[in-house]
Design a protein around this motif. Sequence first.
Motif, PDB file in Angstrom:
ATOM      1  N   GLY A   1       3.484 -96.019  62.250  1.00  0.00           N
ATOM      2  CA  GLY A   1       3.591 -95.040  63.330  1.00  0.00           C
ATOM      3  C   GLY A   1       4.559 -93.907  63.065  1.00  0.00           C
ATOM      4  O   GLY A   1       4.684 -92.997  63.888  1.00  0.00           O
ATOM      5  N   PHE A   2       5.247 -93.929  61.922  1.00  0.00           N
ATOM      6  CA  PHE A   2       6.221 -92.879  61.635  1.00  0.00           C
ATOM      7  C   PHE A   2       5.568 -91.709  60.915  1.00  0.00           C
ATOM      8  O   PHE A   2       4.692 -91.895  60.068  1.00  0.00           O
ATOM      9  CB  PHE A   2       7.371 -93.432  60.782  1.00  0.00           C
ATOM     10  CG  PHE A   2       8.225 -94.432  61.504  1.00  0.00           C
ATOM     11  CD1 PHE A   2       9.107 -94.026  62.494  1.00  0.00           C
ATOM     12  CD2 PHE A   2       8.132 -95.784  61.216  1.00  0.00           C
ATOM     13  CE1 PHE A   2       9.887 -94.948  63.171  1.00  0.00           C
ATOM     14  CE2 PHE A   2       8.905 -96.713  61.886  1.00  0.00           C
ATOM     15  CZ  PHE A   2       9.787 -96.293  62.871  1.00  0.00           C
ATOM     16  N   TYR A   3       6.036 -90.520  61.251  1.00  0.00           N
ATOM     17  CA  TYR A   3       5.536 -89.302  60.599  1.00  0.00           C
ATOM     18  C   TYR A   3       5.892 -89.332  59.113  1.00  0.00           C
ATOM     19  O   TYR A   3       5.072 -89.032  58.257  1.00  0.00           O
ATOM     20  CB  TYR A   3       6.167 -88.081  61.274  1.00  0.00           C
ATOM     21  CG  TYR A   3       5.682 -86.747  60.754  1.00  0.00           C
ATOM     22  CD1 TYR A   3       4.658 -86.072  61.409  1.00  0.00           C
ATOM     23  CD2 TYR A   3       6.239 -86.164  59.631  1.00  0.00           C
ATOM     24  CE1 TYR A   3       4.206 -84.850  60.947  1.00  0.00           C
ATOM     25  CE2 TYR A   3       5.792 -84.948  59.157  1.00  0.00           C
ATOM     26  CZ  TYR A   3       4.778 -84.289  59.818  1.00  0.00           C
ATOM     27  OH  TYR A   3       4.331 -83.084  59.349  1.00  0.00           O
ATOM     28  N   PHE A   4       7.129 -89.690  58.804  1.00  0.00           N
ATOM     29  CA  PHE A   4       7.602 -89.757  57.419  1.00  0.00           C
ATOM     30  C   PHE A   4       8.153 -91.159  57.194  1.00  0.00           C
ATOM     31  O   PHE A   4       9.285 -91.462  57.562  1.00  0.00           O
ATOM     32  CB  PHE A   4       8.666 -88.683  57.185  1.00  0.00           C
ATOM     33  CG  PHE A   4       9.128 -88.581  55.757  1.00  0.00           C
ATOM     34  CD1 PHE A   4       8.226 -88.348  54.735  1.00  0.00           C
ATOM     35  CD2 PHE A   4      10.468 -88.717  55.429  1.00  0.00           C
ATOM     36  CE1 PHE A   4       8.639 -88.251  53.416  1.00  0.00           C
ATOM     37  CE2 PHE A   4      10.899 -88.616  54.114  1.00  0.00           C
ATOM     38  CZ  PHE A   4       9.978 -88.382  53.105  1.00  0.00           C
ATOM     39  N   THR A   5       7.327 -92.023  56.610  1.00  0.00           N
ATOM     40  CA  THR A   5       7.642 -93.453  56.509  1.00  0.00           C
ATOM     41  C   THR A   5       8.922 -93.708  55.723  1.00  0.00           C
ATOM     42  O   THR A   5       9.706 -94.603  56.054  1.00  0.00           O
ATOM     43  CB  THR A   5       6.468 -94.197  55.839  1.00  0.00           C
ATOM     44  OG1 THR A   5       5.241 -93.677  56.339  1.00  0.00           O
ATOM     45  CG2 THR A   5       6.536 -95.674  56.110  1.00  0.00           C
ATOM     46  N   GLN A   6       9.143 -92.909  54.671  1.00  0.00           N
ATOM     47  CA  GLN A   6      10.333 -93.129  53.837  1.00  0.00           C
ATOM     48  C   GLN A   6      11.625 -92.933  54.620  1.00  0.00           C
ATOM     49  O   GLN A   6      12.652 -93.536  54.303  1.00  0.00           O
ATOM     50  CB  GLN A   6      10.316 -92.187  52.625  1.00  0.00           C
ATOM     51  CG  GLN A   6       9.350 -92.602  51.532  1.00  0.00           C
ATOM     52  CD  GLN A   6       7.961 -92.026  51.713  1.00  0.00           C
ATOM     53  OE1 GLN A   6       7.579 -91.654  52.817  1.00  0.00           O
ATOM     54  NE2 GLN A   6       7.199 -91.943  50.632  1.00  0.00           N
TER      55      GLN A   6
END
Length: 698
Positions: free
Chosen positions: A579-584
């Motif tokens: 669900g995160f825009y930028f997983t890192q």
Amino acid sequence: VFFFFPCLEYRAKNEIERQEFMFLLTGGVGLKNKYKNPDPSWLPDKSWDEILTVSTFSSRNHVTENIGEWQKIYDSKEPQSFPLPEQWNNTLNELQKMVILRCLRPDKIGPAITTFVTDKLGKKFVEPPPFDLTKSYLDSNSTIPLIFVLSPGADPMSSLLKFANDKEMVGNKFQSISLGQGQGPIATKMIQEGMEEGTWVCLQNCHLAVSWMPVLEKICEEFSSEKCHPDFRLWLTSYPSPKFPVTILQNGVKMTNEPPTGLRLNLLQSFLSDPISDPAFFSGCPEKELKLLFGVCFFHALVQERRKFGPLGWNIPYGFNESDLRISIRQLQLFINEYSHVPFEAVSYLTGECNYGGRVTDDWDRRLLLTMLDDFYNPEIIENPRYTFSPSGIYYAPPKGTYEDYIQFIKNLPFSQEPEVFGLHENVDISKDLQQIKILFESLLLTQGGDIQGTSSGGGDSTLYEIADDILSKVFCLAKYPVRYEESMNTVLGFILLNVTQTTPLSEDKAIKGLVVMDAELEALCGSLLIGKVPENWAKHSYPSLKPLGSYILDFLERLKFLQDWYELGKPTVFWLSGFYFTQAFLTGAMQNYARKHRIPIDLLGYEFQVIPQDTADTAPADGVYIHGLFLDGARWDRTKSKSNAYVCPLYKTSERKGVLSTTGHSTNFVIALTLNTDKPVQHWIKRGVALLCQLDD
């Protein structure tokens, strides 16, 4: 595609509504569905949504009341030939039946299209013609270039050199150059000399000299029978490129030579080509070399054929070709003649890391390539007469015999091969077929151009109003979250962009009403919304996603809800990683929390992974984080078995897997490598192309 489209276009005008025709190409645009799926145990929600969309000639009640009959079609091995329930079978025409097939079993649209074209136009229109260089040459003259459109795995140069030899255009009469930086002036001089002296000139890899293409276009425009010697010919080779001059394509003779399909034909071509076809070479091979020779040819066929399985085959479709095999065979012979025993480490390095590996840019593809090569470059293939290349035992290196014996052995192999020979699961054919159909319909959609406005019986404008209003009614604003030193996760919440998805539908509404100018960007937006595709303007600001528009909006809303719940209810105990825009950013935040808590430099930390037996948790772990929302591609997880080996599994954002190569040596689609315990050898899962995904394509 070429013959299916005119046939489809003609029949569509007479036999089905425009809305049904566009549904066949796009799958429809569905954001709302108020009817419950009658049997989710076998009928996917996506198929049910599409059945409801084609309500112009289908009956929702009939599907609900006769669910058993529809399940027989869904479960059939050949649903394209399976008769529909009587009420539908007698009233629907062939194209409408194809629309129903798209809803239930889209993977079988390919065979249905083949049958459709065969019935309407004839069998010769579905069989590719043989590559005939002589015929293409006769269609040309000194002012018409001959263009080879390259495809991965096929190199036309050997055929061209042989043809030049037959026409006695050898030595100084045939000049060739591979284009690249600084080669333009040399190529210009070669063309000028060829025009005057009547020689042949071949410019290879035009797609690599984009900046020089306008010069080539100008040179070709100035060709005339007065300036050009009658024997002069200009040969060009290029991969498809948007920068290739259109005028040269329009005026030239275009040819393409695709590699043979199937292991059997691929092996046959290898044995019929130089150097194996040379009697002196073959007769000089000892038995151990012949086994390794057959093994490397089989390896060559495997790496080429894996391309058709998409990302499960290779993350990036590499152009392995005959030159890679040829140099590997020569090196193999050299080492066998020089050493009393085969130096497997040396030949494996040259073949796997240099000849074939030199094309490989993805680390995970390199791991797969070397794993596959280990099956063919090992002592077992020489010492064990029963050593097989696949679990079925169908494929193996034959005992020493004459050249004709080897050719006959190859001809006796199965014409088509099962996925097991590649180390893949039998269901991989479904993924392959779905990918091919997706490409087919995308190609057909491109031919529609601006003629996509009539995708609804009520007109394009009303459909656009409906879609835009639906999106605007669902998208909401997020409250901002305070940043604290003790909780790095709060910073992760900043990576979301809502502005574009809220403002563009409003602008589109105004443009349709005539309140603002419909510019190129808004027109592209409208075109994308009508065919159920995520607009390019949104994709630029979005997280990576391959979902169609309806699924994309629902997924986007789920992400917003996840973040809003975080704001209102506090940090979750289990995080939705996808669900995160930028997983890192999330992964770095988790590591930073641990580093600050235990006062350890963050660059000394690494991750450990454990699959826990339950899906939820009431409390967060003391250290680290619980996550959910990942999908296993190419395998499934069995919680009941004990596992002793550890498979290093890559995690990707989308099923496409490939992306732009970053400075880390990984694709931008790559997130992190996780270790998953298994009871099978690690090589088993490497060959299956097993990976974790953050999201599916549906």
